[in-house]
Design an enzyme around this catalytic site. Structure first.
Site, PDB file in Angstrom:
ATOM      1  N   SER A 187       0.825  -1.209   0.000  1.00 56.71           N
ATOM      2  CA  SER A 187       0.000   0.000   0.000  1.00 56.71           C
ATOM      3  C   SER A 187       0.855   1.253   0.000  1.00 56.71           C
ATOM      4  CB  SER A 187      -0.887   0.029   1.252  1.00 56.71           C
ATOM      5  OG  SER A 187      -1.786  -1.039   1.284  1.00 56.71           O
ATOM      6  N   TYR A 208      -1.844  -6.396  -7.523  1.00 59.52           N
ATOM      7  CA  TYR A 208      -1.871  -6.405  -6.062  1.00 59.52           C
ATOM      8  C   TYR A 208      -1.469  -5.047  -5.497  1.00 59.52           C
ATOM      9  CZ  TYR A 208      -1.028  -8.022  -1.276  1.00 59.52           C
ATOM     10  OH  TYR A 208      -1.057  -8.191   0.095  1.00 59.52           O
TER      11      TYR A 208
END
Length: 251
Positions: free
Chosen positions: A146, A156
């Site tokens: 992230s 992803y």
């Protein structure tokens, strides 16, 4: 288990996705051990048997978080069983085999985005009206992917960056009423990472060597962090993405 969990979660209802294995299972067990009632959602048909010793305080729902209808049905089922939801743990997710863009087809892209990102949108939207009443907590499973590249492939990493953004915006929009944070794990030894340990485990050994603390973490370590983040002691954290990565992001 942290001291803050003792007694605080008794009679609270925790909704966990991805409960059959890995971090989701560890989270469910940690909250059950802390006295909570837990509602788990997973695609595996027999996962509820793992929680048989917590009869009466655990209820499972077999469904796919990538499907809106399953998410809505799961929330309704949870309310029918426990009457409320105090804590939402959006934990379910899927890797993309670290594939770069030119090796990623449309089907994989949609599968990863739907499983990782759309599921959080579906579940959280269904649960949020309840959490507004209970002054509850949302904890989204982000990732070091992230925050930086290299924790996954293009699908992803894109999905996890989006989850971090979702977490921050949700936290801002509902800051007065709902506690919202994210967890960003690094190398956690779960079935999702089984391919890294295949054969002689060369990839797993490389990951450990690249991690400053020189090891993988266990799901229970993430579960312990979750207990703290869901507690009243962490309530002033709002919209933060909390790494648990053995120092990976220091590099």
């Amino acid at each position: 288990m942290t001291d803050c969990s003792q007694g605080e979660f008794v009679n609270q209802v925790v909704f966990v996705t991805g409960t059959a294995s890995g971090i989701g299972r560890a989270q469910a067990k940690a909250f059950l051990q802390a006295g909570a009632q837990v509602f788990g959602m997973d695609r595996q048909s027999d996962f509820s048997a793992q929680f048989a010793t917590f009869e009466g305080r655990f209820s499972g729902f077999v469904g796919d978080v990538a499907k809106k209808e399953d998410c809505v049905a799961a929330v309704k089922n949870c309310l029918a069983n426990f009457g409320k939801i105090d804590i939402l743990l959006n934990t379910a997710g899927k890797l993309d085999a670290y594939k770069p863009l030119l090796e990623t087809d449309d089907a994989l892209w949609q599968e990863i985005l739907t499983t990782n990102l759309n599921s959080i949108y579906y579940i959280t939207k269904a649960v949020l009206p309840i959490l507004l009443k209970t002054k509850g907590t949302v904890i989204n499973m982000c990732s070091i992917a992230s925050l930086v590249a290299g924790g996954g492939g293009i699908s992803y990493t894109s999905s996890k960056h989006a989850i971090a953004g979702f977490t921050k915006q949700l936290a801002l929009d509902y800051a007065e009423d709902v506690h919202v944070v994210g967890i960003a794990p690094g190398a956690i030894q779960t079935p999702m990472n089984a391919a890294d340990f295949a054969g002689e485990g060369e990839m797993a050994a490389w990951v450990a060597s690249e991690t400053p603390v020189k090891r993988w973490a266990q799901p229970e370590e993430v579960a312990d962090l979750t207990l703290f983040l869901a507690s009243s002691k962490a309530r002033y954290l709002q919209g933060n993405i909390v790494p648990i990565d053995g120092g990976w992001l220091l590099k």
